[in-house]
Design an enzyme around this catalytic site. Structure first.
Site, PDB file in Angstrom:
ATOM      1  N   ARG A  71       0.851  -1.183   0.000  1.00  0.00           N
ATOM      2  CA  ARG A  71       0.000   0.000   0.000  1.00  0.00           C
ATOM      3  C   ARG A  71       0.888   1.234   0.000  1.00  0.00           C
ATOM      4  O   ARG A  71       1.981   1.225   0.561  1.00  0.00           O
ATOM      5  CB  ARG A  71      -0.884   0.024   1.256  1.00  0.00           C
ATOM      6  CG  ARG A  71      -2.080  -0.915   1.178  1.00  0.00           C
ATOM      7  CD  ARG A  71      -3.010  -0.735   2.375  1.00  0.00           C
ATOM      8  NE  ARG A  71      -2.397  -1.196   3.607  1.00  0.00           N
ATOM      9  CZ  ARG A  71      -1.968  -0.408   4.577  1.00  0.00           C
ATOM     10  NH1 ARG A  71      -2.098   0.898   4.495  1.00  0.00           N
ATOM     11  NH2 ARG A  71      -1.416  -0.900   5.662  1.00  0.00           N
ATOM     12  N   TYR A 199      -1.009  -3.584  -7.044  1.00  0.00           N
ATOM     13  CA  TYR A 199      -0.878  -4.272  -5.752  1.00  0.00           C
ATOM     14  C   TYR A 199      -2.223  -4.341  -5.016  1.00  0.00           C
ATOM     15  O   TYR A 199      -2.940  -3.332  -4.931  1.00  0.00           O
ATOM     16  CB  TYR A 199       0.179  -3.594  -4.858  1.00  0.00           C
ATOM     17  CG  TYR A 199       0.127  -4.159  -3.468  1.00  0.00           C
ATOM     18  CD1 TYR A 199       0.691  -5.412  -3.191  1.00  0.00           C
ATOM     19  CD2 TYR A 199      -0.566  -3.526  -2.447  1.00  0.00           C
ATOM     20  CE1 TYR A 199       0.573  -5.980  -1.936  1.00  0.00           C
ATOM     21  CE2 TYR A 199      -0.690  -4.087  -1.188  1.00  0.00           C
ATOM     22  CZ  TYR A 199      -0.112  -5.318  -0.937  1.00  0.00           C
ATOM     23  OH  TYR A 199      -0.246  -5.894   0.302  1.00  0.00           O
ATOM     24  N   LYS A 208      -9.640  -2.280   1.642  1.00  0.00           N
ATOM     25  CA  LYS A 208      -9.325  -1.126   2.499  1.00  0.00           C
ATOM     26  C   LYS A 208     -10.044   0.140   2.004  1.00  0.00           C
ATOM     27  O   LYS A 208     -10.516   0.937   2.808  1.00  0.00           O
ATOM     28  CB  LYS A 208      -7.818  -0.880   2.528  1.00  0.00           C
ATOM     29  CG  LYS A 208      -6.988  -2.073   2.965  1.00  0.00           C
ATOM     30  CD  LYS A 208      -7.256  -2.474   4.393  1.00  0.00           C
ATOM     31  CE  LYS A 208      -6.201  -3.454   4.873  1.00  0.00           C
ATOM     32  NZ  LYS A 208      -6.504  -3.939   6.236  1.00  0.00           N
ATOM     33  N   HIS A 228     -11.064  -1.895  11.563  1.00  0.00           N
ATOM     34  CA  HIS A 228      -9.956  -2.780  11.178  1.00  0.00           C
ATOM     35  C   HIS A 228      -9.821  -3.876  12.240  1.00  0.00           C
ATOM     36  O   HIS A 228      -8.876  -3.865  13.032  1.00  0.00           O
ATOM     37  CB  HIS A 228      -8.678  -1.929  11.090  1.00  0.00           C
ATOM     38  CG  HIS A 228      -7.522  -2.598  10.429  1.00  0.00           C
ATOM     39  ND1 HIS A 228      -6.227  -2.148  10.561  1.00  0.00           N
ATOM     40  CD2 HIS A 228      -7.436  -3.674   9.613  1.00  0.00           C
ATOM     41  CE1 HIS A 228      -5.404  -2.910   9.858  1.00  0.00           C
ATOM     42  NE2 HIS A 228      -6.112  -3.845   9.280  1.00  0.00           N
ATOM     43  N   SER A 250      -1.640  -3.283  11.356  1.00  0.00           N
ATOM     44  CA  SER A 250      -1.117  -4.239  10.384  1.00  0.00           C
ATOM     45  C   SER A 250       0.133  -4.906  10.944  1.00  0.00           C
ATOM     46  O   SER A 250       0.937  -4.265  11.626  1.00  0.00           O
ATOM     47  CB  SER A 250      -0.743  -3.523   9.091  1.00  0.00           C
ATOM     48  OG  SER A 250      -1.906  -2.989   8.517  1.00  0.00           O
ATOM     49  N   CYS A 252       0.418  -7.046  13.291  1.00  0.00           N
ATOM     50  CA  CYS A 252       0.428  -7.271  14.732  1.00  0.00           C
ATOM     51  C   CYS A 252      -0.411  -8.480  15.139  1.00  0.00           C
ATOM     52  O   CYS A 252      -0.720  -8.672  16.306  1.00  0.00           O
ATOM     53  CB  CYS A 252      -0.019  -6.021  15.477  1.00  0.00           C
ATOM     54  SG  CYS A 252       1.178  -4.687  15.351  1.00  0.00           S
ATOM     55  N   ASP A 279      -9.780  -9.376   9.313  1.00  0.00           N
ATOM     56  CA  ASP A 279      -9.227  -8.047   9.015  1.00  0.00           C
ATOM     57  C   ASP A 279     -10.220  -6.893   9.179  1.00  0.00           C
ATOM     58  O   ASP A 279      -9.828  -5.827   9.617  1.00  0.00           O
ATOM     59  CB  ASP A 279      -8.675  -8.040   7.583  1.00  0.00           C
ATOM     60  CG  ASP A 279      -7.724  -6.886   7.312  1.00  0.00           C
ATOM     61  OD1 ASP A 279      -6.770  -6.710   8.097  1.00  0.00           O
ATOM     62  OD2 ASP A 279      -7.930  -6.148   6.326  1.00  0.00           O
ATOM     63  N   ARG A 372       1.767 -12.143  -0.412  1.00  0.00           N
ATOM     64  CA  ARG A 372       0.441 -12.421   0.159  1.00  0.00           C
ATOM     65  C   ARG A 372      -0.217 -13.639  -0.474  1.00  0.00           C
ATOM     66  O   ARG A 372       0.135 -14.043  -1.580  1.00  0.00           O
ATOM     67  CB  ARG A 372      -0.473 -11.215  -0.100  1.00  0.00           C
ATOM     68  CG  ARG A 372      -0.009  -9.922   0.537  1.00  0.00           C
ATOM     69  CD  ARG A 372      -0.742  -9.656   1.808  1.00  0.00           C
ATOM     70  NE  ARG A 372      -0.178  -8.536   2.562  1.00  0.00           N
ATOM     71  CZ  ARG A 372      -0.759  -8.026   3.635  1.00  0.00           C
ATOM     72  NH1 ARG A 372      -1.910  -8.487   4.071  1.00  0.00           N
ATOM     73  NH2 ARG A 372      -0.190  -7.051   4.308  1.00  0.00           N
TER      74      ARG A 372
HETATM   75  P1  GTP Z   1      -2.743  -7.125   8.268  1.00  0.00           P
HETATM   76  O1  GTP Z   1      -3.320  -8.337   7.632  1.00  0.00           O
HETATM   77  O2  GTP Z   1      -1.652  -6.474   7.483  1.00  0.00           O
HETATM   78  O3  GTP Z   1      -3.765  -6.119   8.735  1.00  0.00           O
HETATM   79  O4  GTP Z   1      -2.000  -7.587   9.613  1.00  0.00           O
HETATM   80  P2  GTP Z   1      -2.365  -8.683  10.725  1.00  0.00           P
HETATM   81  O5  GTP Z   1      -2.756  -7.971  11.985  1.00  0.00           O
HETATM   82  O6  GTP Z   1      -3.261  -9.741  10.233  1.00  0.00           O
HETATM   83  O7  GTP Z   1      -0.953  -9.232  11.012  1.00  0.00           O
HETATM   84  P3  GTP Z   1      -0.354 -10.655  10.755  1.00  0.00           P
HETATM   85  O8  GTP Z   1      -1.204 -11.724  11.402  1.00  0.00           O
HETATM   86  O9  GTP Z   1      -0.027 -10.807   9.340  1.00  0.00           O
HETATM   87  O10 GTP Z   1       0.956 -10.393  11.636  1.00  0.00           O
HETATM   88  C1  GTP Z   1       1.686 -11.419  11.903  1.00  0.00           C
HETATM   89  C2  GTP Z   1       2.939 -11.011  12.661  1.00  0.00           C
HETATM   90  O11 GTP Z   1       2.663 -10.964  14.040  1.00  0.00           O
HETATM   91  C3  GTP Z   1       3.929 -12.114  12.438  1.00  0.00           C
HETATM   92  O12 GTP Z   1       5.215 -11.577  12.476  1.00  0.00           O
HETATM   93  C4  GTP Z   1       3.666 -13.011  13.641  1.00  0.00           C
HETATM   94  O13 GTP Z   1       4.769 -13.780  13.961  1.00  0.00           O
HETATM   95  C5  GTP Z   1       3.356 -11.989  14.725  1.00  0.00           C
HETATM   96  N1  GTP Z   1       2.490 -12.542  15.774  1.00  0.00           N
HETATM   97  C6  GTP Z   1       1.192 -12.864  15.673  1.00  0.00           C
HETATM   98  N2  GTP Z   1       0.708 -13.313  16.860  1.00  0.00           N
HETATM   99  C7  GTP Z   1       1.741 -13.250  17.719  1.00  0.00           C
HETATM  100  C8  GTP Z   1       1.885 -13.551  19.119  1.00  0.00           C
HETATM  101  O14 GTP Z   1       0.951 -13.942  19.805  1.00  0.00           O
HETATM  102  N3  GTP Z   1       3.115 -13.350  19.669  1.00  0.00           N
HETATM  103  C9  GTP Z   1       4.166 -12.878  18.935  1.00  0.00           C
HETATM  104  N4  GTP Z   1       5.330 -12.722  19.553  1.00  0.00           N
HETATM  105  N5  GTP Z   1       4.071 -12.592  17.625  1.00  0.00           N
HETATM  106  C10 GTP Z   1       2.875 -12.757  17.033  1.00  0.00           C
HETATM  107 MN    MN Z   2      -4.061 -10.126   8.318  1.00  0.00          MN
HETATM  108 MN    MN Z   3      -5.286  -5.126   7.610  1.00  0.00          MN
END
Ligand code: GTP
Ligand code: MN
Ligand code: MN
Length: 588
Positions: A71, A199, A208, A228, A250, A252, A279, A372
């Site tokens: 993005r 993209y 989004k 979100h 994002s 997290c 999401d 992705r």
């Molecule tokens: P978008 O799809 O971009 O909105 O983001 P999202 O919130 O879905 O994030 P995503 O699940 O792709 O983020 C994954 C990241 O967070 C990876 O680096 C994971 O390893 C980390 N992660 C997810 N859950 C945990 C957790 O409980 N502990 C830790 N330490 N890392 C986590």
């Molecule tokens: Mn996601």
């Molecule tokens: Mn997202």
């Protein structure tokens, strides 16, 4: 042939076709025959690579241009008539100027190509939550992705009838010219114009652009919310399901939490987690006065790297058929895909995300870090039976969270709705040492909506407060979680992932009035003995450590909040100003 007699649709399509001048116009009816035909065409032109149909039936690989992989926030604009209505957190462009500038870029941009007219619904067709959209695009990749991410096809026109209530999305790859890449939103016109990108986040206009930026504005006008947020259902051994909506920025962990697999101790008692969405959530007050949610999407657009059999088996399983992979490694030996963190066996005979011969020993990454998968939601082994429900699911708890190394405890509960809105408004993540070299740089991302709120953030907070007043004592309880507290060496202390179930368990118990808590200046924190650590190699001392609230850190935090709030001037709701003052007083 046009698939509708809706005059508003036909007039607008005519106007856009006259502008973009494609050689051909194709209306997308949603049939498998038509989609198959498009898949064949995309294969012939190498836009998509058909993968091993025994191992990955219905799956394809696509590569974007190397300068078009994410993005583009600095090229994303909210074009409200008044600049002040876009607010300090958005880029603004005058709508007249934007239509003019992009109009010139769109002029003839589809010459030599086909324009596809895509009718789609965000939310189950016919649900009171749902909204229609029409996207005009010159990209087959967009059509095929929209077919996974939305409910798409001619039924959408049937449901729309002759109404004017649909979002007009225009997308052209044009020359994919980075210098002239624009993603413009016209909230007052229900319109999105996107040009020079291919993209996902910039071109799948239902996601989004519509479901968050335009929809958040619609929600403000019409009395609902577009957020979100993931949505999950937690089933207890008695078979009762409670629903949680959670907003994390994002990267997290929304997709991870949404598909969580409970630890053994919970599984054997009969606890289950059901994924409703990973999401986006659209939230409305139901006839019973509670807050109800639907996931407006029909698929997952998830980050590939790091997704594996251990971290997120349900997401991985979702990608095993009917999935489009973008910018991952192509394994030439068996015509499958790979990415960093999938397993420890990178393919030897392979192409990287750019399509170049790739040697895993080179140290260079094979997949793009933002590569992705676009996977159908129905593939997910834990997809909720309520996924398609037109009334949605009732939300018991709203959870905010971010990446904080020291400040935020593992979990805390706000004192009430207004205090919860404050907790969401101060959400933030810190950059980690590994990522940037700069430790502790705080990026505020209120409600994880910083890049996605389609109007003034101060008015958005006022809308949240207003919703709380309407919900009254039926309002969900609001919590904050932080899976990312680190020790002195920078390692995450809490094991996270499946073990986050232990925290969700406490959250639900709090909603049911079945767990105690300690009051701190920031809100209610669990008593260590109330977090179930059974079957986990984690001591009560460690738990107490990550549940602790350091007053000095929070005093410093209030200064950061003060500074951030300063941006919003008199559009900052007085309630939030009061909340900040209360926090300061409690810390002294
Ligand atoms: P978008 O799809 O971009 O909105 O983001 P999202 O919130 O879905 O994030 P995503 O699940 O792709 O983020 C994954 C990241 O967070 C990876 O680096 C994971 O390893 C980390 N992660 C997810 N859950 C945990 C957790 O409980 N502990 C830790 N330490 N890392 C986590
Ligand atoms: Mn996601
Ligand atoms: Mn997202």
């Amino acid at each position: 042939m046009a698939l509708t007699n809706n005059k508003h649709v036909l007039d607008w399509v005519d106007e856009m076709i006259a502008l973009t001048k494609p050689d051909q116009v194709v209306w997308i009816d949603g049939s498998e025959e038509q989609l198959d035909d498009l898949r064949r065409q995309a294969e012939e032109t190498k836009e998509m690579i058909k993968l091993n149909q025994e191992k990955l039936p219905g799956c394809y690989l696509h590569r974007t241009a190397v300068n078009d992989v994410a993005r583009v926030e600095h090229r994303t604009f909210i074009c409200s008539r008044k600049e002040e209505n876009a607010g300090p957190t958005n880029n603004w462009m005058d709508p007249k100027e934007a239509y003019d500038k992009l109009g010139k870029l769109f002029d003839g941009s589809m010459k030599g190509r086909t324009a596809y007219i895509i009718p789609y619904s965000m939310g189950p067709i016919g649900s009171p939550f749902s909204k229609a959209g029409v996207e005009i695009t010159d990209s087959i990749y967009v059509v095929l992705n929209m077919a996974i991410m939305t409910r798409m096809g001619k039924e959408v026109f049937t449901a729309l009838g002759d109404s004017n209530d649909f979002v007009r999305g225009l997308h052209s790859k044009a020359q994919l010219d980075e210098e002239n890449r624009y993603i413009c939103h016209f909230p007052e016109d229900n319109t999105i114009w996107s040009i020079n990108s291919g993209y996902g986040g910039n071109v799948l206009l239902g996601k989004k652009c519509f479901a968050l930026r335009i929809a958040s504005y619609q929600g403000k006008q019409e009395g609902w919310m577009a957020e979100h947020m993931l949505i999950l259902g937690l089933e207890n051994p008695q078979g009762e399901v409670k629903y949680i909506a959670a907003a994390f920025p994002s990267a997290c962990g929304k997709t991870n939490l949404a598909m969580l697999i409970p630890p053994e101790v919970y599984k054997k008692q009969g606890y289950k987690v059901w994924c409703v969405g990973d999401d986006i959530a659209w939230l409305r007050i139901g006839p019973d006065g509670r807050l109800w949610a639907v996931n407006p999407e029909n698929g997952f657009f998830g980050v590939a790297p790091g997704t594996n059999e251990k971290s997120n088996p349900n997401a991985l399983a979702s990608t095993r058929q009917g999935t489009i992979f973008t910018n991952v490694v192509h394994n030439l030996d068996d015509n499958t895909v790979w990415w960093e963190g999938l397993d420890k066996n990178p393919p030897k005979n392979a192409l990287n995300w750019k399509g170049e011969k790739w040697d895993p020993a080179s140290g260079e990454k094979g997949a793009h870090p933002n590569s992705r998968f676009t996977a159908p939601a129905k593939n997910c082994p834990c997809i909720s039976p309520k996924f398609d429900s037109s009334e949605g699911v009732p939300i018991s708890a709203i959870v905010f969270g971010g990446r904080r190394a020291k400040t935020a405890p593992l979990v805390y509960q706000s004192r009430d709705w207004e205090n919860g809105v404050f907790v969401g408004s101060i959400m933030a993540s810190e950059t980690t040492a590994a990522a940037t070299g700069a430790v502790g740089v705080v990026r505020r991302d209120p409600m994880a909506m910083l890049p996605f709120c389609g109007y003034h953030m101060g008015d958005y907070w006022a809308h949240w407060i207003e919703m709380g007043k309407k919900l009254g004592d039926k309002a969900p309880k609001i919590f904050n979680v932080n899976w990312f507290r680190t020790d002195d060496e920078g390692h995450f202390i809490w094991p996270g992932f499946g073990d986050n179930m232990r925290v969700l368990d406490w959250i639900i118990k709090r909603c049911e009035g079945k767990a105690d808590a300690d009051e701190t200046p920031i809100g209610f924190v669990p008593k260590a003995e109330d977090i179930n650590l059974e079957g986990l190699d984690f001591s009560v001392e460690q738990l107490k450590d990550i549940l602790s609230v350091d007053k000095e850190l929070w005093k410093a935090e209030t200064q950061g909040i003060e500074e951030f709030y300063g941006k919003f001037g008199d559009r900052l709701p007085q309630e939030l100003r009061n909340q900040l003052n209360t926090l300061k007083a409690k810390l002294n």
